[in-house]
Structures are given as C-alpha cells and as structure tokens.
Design a protein around this motif. Sequence first.
Motif, PDB file in Angstrom:
ATOM      1  N   ILE A  51       0.804  -1.119  -0.064  1.00 36.78           N
ATOM      2  CA  ILE A  51      -0.136   0.066  -0.007  1.00 36.78           C
ATOM      3  C   ILE A  51       0.958   1.018   0.103  1.00 36.78           C
ATOM      4  O   ILE A  51       0.672   2.150  -0.803  1.00 36.78           O
ATOM      5  CB  ILE A  51      -0.959  -0.156   1.285  1.00 36.78           C
ATOM      6  CG1 ILE A  51      -2.001  -1.270   1.222  1.00 36.78           C
ATOM      7  CG2 ILE A  51      -1.482   1.186   1.430  1.00 36.78           C
ATOM      8  CD1 ILE A  51      -2.876  -1.320   2.298  1.00 36.78           C
ATOM      9  N   LEU A  52       1.834   1.265   0.767  1.00 28.99           N
ATOM     10  CA  LEU A  52       3.038   2.427   0.951  1.00 28.99           C
ATOM     11  C   LEU A  52       3.530   2.686  -0.506  1.00 28.99           C
ATOM     12  O   LEU A  52       3.697   3.754  -0.985  1.00 28.99           O
ATOM     13  CB  LEU A  52       3.764   2.112   2.126  1.00 28.99           C
ATOM     14  CG  LEU A  52       4.657   3.377   2.247  1.00 28.99           C
ATOM     15  CD1 LEU A  52       4.049   4.570   2.449  1.00 28.99           C
ATOM     16  CD2 LEU A  52       5.691   3.001   3.323  1.00 28.99           C
ATOM     17  N   ASP A  53       4.075   1.520  -1.099  1.00 27.73           N
ATOM     18  CA  ASP A  53       4.674   1.867  -2.233  1.00 27.73           C
ATOM     19  C   ASP A  53       3.680   2.201  -3.358  1.00 27.73           C
ATOM     20  O   ASP A  53       4.051   2.920  -4.189  1.00 27.73           O
ATOM     21  CB  ASP A  53       5.137   0.483  -2.909  1.00 27.73           C
ATOM     22  CG  ASP A  53       6.552   0.027  -2.047  1.00 27.73           C
ATOM     23  OD1 ASP A  53       7.135   0.590  -1.448  1.00 27.73           O
ATOM     24  OD2 ASP A  53       6.666  -1.310  -2.144  1.00 27.73           O
ATOM     25  N   LEU A  54       2.512   1.706  -3.558  1.00 28.49           N
ATOM     26  CA  LEU A  54       1.297   2.266  -4.352  1.00 28.49           C
ATOM     27  C   LEU A  54       1.077   3.763  -4.094  1.00 28.49           C
ATOM     28  O   LEU A  54       1.090   4.497  -4.968  1.00 28.49           O
ATOM     29  CB  LEU A  54       0.139   1.476  -4.366  1.00 28.49           C
ATOM     30  CG  LEU A  54      -0.877   1.975  -5.207  1.00 28.49           C
ATOM     31  CD1 LEU A  54      -0.528   2.026  -6.637  1.00 28.49           C
ATOM     32  CD2 LEU A  54      -2.120   1.104  -4.723  1.00 28.49           C
ATOM     33  N   GLU A  55       1.147   4.100  -2.953  1.00 31.65           N
ATOM     34  CA  GLU A  55       0.717   5.899  -2.676  1.00 31.65           C
ATOM     35  C   GLU A  55       2.033   6.518  -3.090  1.00 31.65           C
ATOM     36  O   GLU A  55       1.798   7.496  -3.540  1.00 31.65           O
ATOM     37  CB  GLU A  55       0.698   5.754  -1.079  1.00 31.65           C
ATOM     38  CG  GLU A  55      -0.834   5.225  -0.550  1.00 31.65           C
ATOM     39  CD  GLU A  55      -0.816   5.536   1.086  1.00 31.65           C
ATOM     40  OE1 GLU A  55      -2.090   5.314   1.247  1.00 31.65           O
ATOM     41  OE2 GLU A  55      -0.021   6.127   1.579  1.00 31.65           O
ATOM     42  N   LYS A  56       3.053   6.037  -2.808  1.00 32.52           N
ATOM     43  CA  LYS A  56       4.191   6.673  -3.257  1.00 32.52           C
ATOM     44  C   LYS A  56       4.527   6.872  -4.968  1.00 32.52           C
ATOM     45  O   LYS A  56       4.652   7.783  -5.216  1.00 32.52           O
ATOM     46  CB  LYS A  56       5.720   5.906  -2.761  1.00 32.52           C
ATOM     47  CG  LYS A  56       5.914   6.097  -1.550  1.00 32.52           C
ATOM     48  CD  LYS A  56       7.274   5.500  -1.098  1.00 32.52           C
ATOM     49  CE  LYS A  56       7.530   5.601   0.539  1.00 32.52           C
ATOM     50  NZ  LYS A  56       8.657   4.849   0.891  1.00 32.52           N
TER      51      LYS A  56
END
Length: 330
Positions: A51-56
């Motif tokens: 999720i964090l990678d997608l947000e970045k």
Amino acid sequence: MQHASTAYVPRPRPRWWTELPLLALVYAAYSAGRLVVRGDVSTAVDHGLRILDLEKTLHINFEHPLNRLFTEHPSIGIPADFVYASLHYLVTPAVLIWLFRRREAVYRRARTWLMTSTLLGLIGFTLIPTCPPRLLHATHGFVDTMAQYSSYGWWGTGASAPRGMSGLTNQYAAMPSLHVGWALWCGILLWRHARHPLVRAVGIAYPLVTTFVVMGTANHYFLDAVAGAAVMGVGALLAGPVTRLADRVAARLGTRFPRFARTTKSPIVSAGCKTSAGERIPGQRTTSADSTDAAASADAGTAAGRAIRADAAAPAGAGAAGDDTPAAAR
C-alpha cells in the motif's frame, strides 16, 4: 356484530430495550471477529508495504508529512491522540441516540447502514490483514505518536487500547479504516438531518479531522481512509435491501408465531363499520349534512310565510260573500 380491526405491524417504533442488545451484539461480534481473524504478521507487513509503495507511486502518501507534523509539535500530536483514542467511541453512539430520540423515521435505516458497513469492514480485515504505518520498521520514516505521547493518556503502545490491554485488539486490522468510515457516517447524518448550522458544520469537519488524525498518528494509510469511505458507500447501498429482508423475515416469523406478532388497533374511527353518506361514524351527522337539513327547513318556513302573507292581503269582502255568493261570482 362490529369488531375492531387489527393488522400486523412488521416494524413498529424501535424500543431501546431491543435496540441496545442488538447493537451490543453486533459490536461484540465485530470485536471478537477482529481478534479471531488475526493474520500472519509477515503477510500483514507485506500488505502494508505494498500500500505504501502504491501511494508513493501515485504521490498520495500524505501520512508521511502529517506524521512528522504530529511528532514534532506536541500541541498538535497530543490532542490528535486523544481524538483518535476517544471520539470514535463517543460520537458514533451519541449520533445513534440522537437519531433514535429525534429522527425516528431515519434511525432504523441509519442503524442498518452502520451495522452492515461494520460487518463489511470485518470482511476486509479478514481478507487483507494490514500492518499500520506505526508498526513498520523505523527506516520507513514513521513514528508511533500514541507511544510517544502515551504518558499523557490512558493508552500505551497498542493504539487506542488502554495501557496493558493491547492483547485485546487486533493491531493489524488497518484496511479499511472504520475510524474514517464511522466518522463519515456521523458526518453525513449530521449534515442531512441536523437543523442548527453549527451542528451541520461539525458534520462536515468531523470526518475530515478524523482522516487527518488517523494518518498523522500513523495508524492508517491514506488508502485505508479511502477504503473506509468506500465500505460506508457500499453499506449505504445495501441498507435498503437488508432492511426489506429483515422486514420479510419478521413478517414470516410473525405469521408462524402469532403470539409474538405485534398488532395494533385500526386507526379508522369506525373500526371497520360502514358509514352512510354525510356521516363520520354511524348515527353522527356531519356539518355538511346538518346544514343541508337546515336549509331545507328554512325553505319550507319561507314558503309558509308567503302563504300567510297572501291570505292576509286578500279583500275583506271576499270572506263575507261565503256560500251565498253565486258560483259564477265565486
């Protein structure tokens, strides 16, 4: 023989002694379900990192700057921790009670909407166990503000759980964020059904503040908040069908067990008796019928008066002629 008619009422006015156990049961099932569906920690961490990678990638990782703001400024971080740890459990019941007492027509659907969405959130916790930002490795740049400011409140390192009771909560149930979902539910109902402008303004501010708080305290990702809003949207769509299904089930149970079916007296004044034209109930004339009779009596009186005046105006000699007057003269 005349009988008062009765009719089965599928859903009368909700009663607090039935609503309270129902809500308590649903919340207990939700809380127990969160504990039962605890997933593997490594799987939850993987989901959180994805999720964090997608947000970045999408440049929507708003939780990073907010978390730094809350960490560097205790005047913001401490109140935010109190908001996260308390309002979730205070505002939602307060709105439910307000609807129950002041907006009876809205209450049942709103309650069904809330319960349906909560159960959908439990499904999300089951399918997607997610590590919140605060539990990721420190190299990812997040600080657990609840732990940082724990000396100011009753919480410890287990999010909003009281100190020493973190084992009674599932800390990897971050997707979706029901903090945001429940706040959105409160905000929509306050905006739509409150009358005072200040209360309606609170309805707008509350879900927005909650969204910033859950990200700034590193308890949720931005996409967790989006998922929480989506769950509430689906719950709103399902509230109508779920309500109708509950009504059908209640109707069948009422038919099968008539002793427990709720009945009510007919609201019709005549209680099923037929009335003739011009009557409210048998034997009672309406105002229109009385006025018609009075008009007829007045017409008869007028005609009689005219006849009397005509007789009085006749020549005096006409009566004296009598029977001695020839027929031709008469």
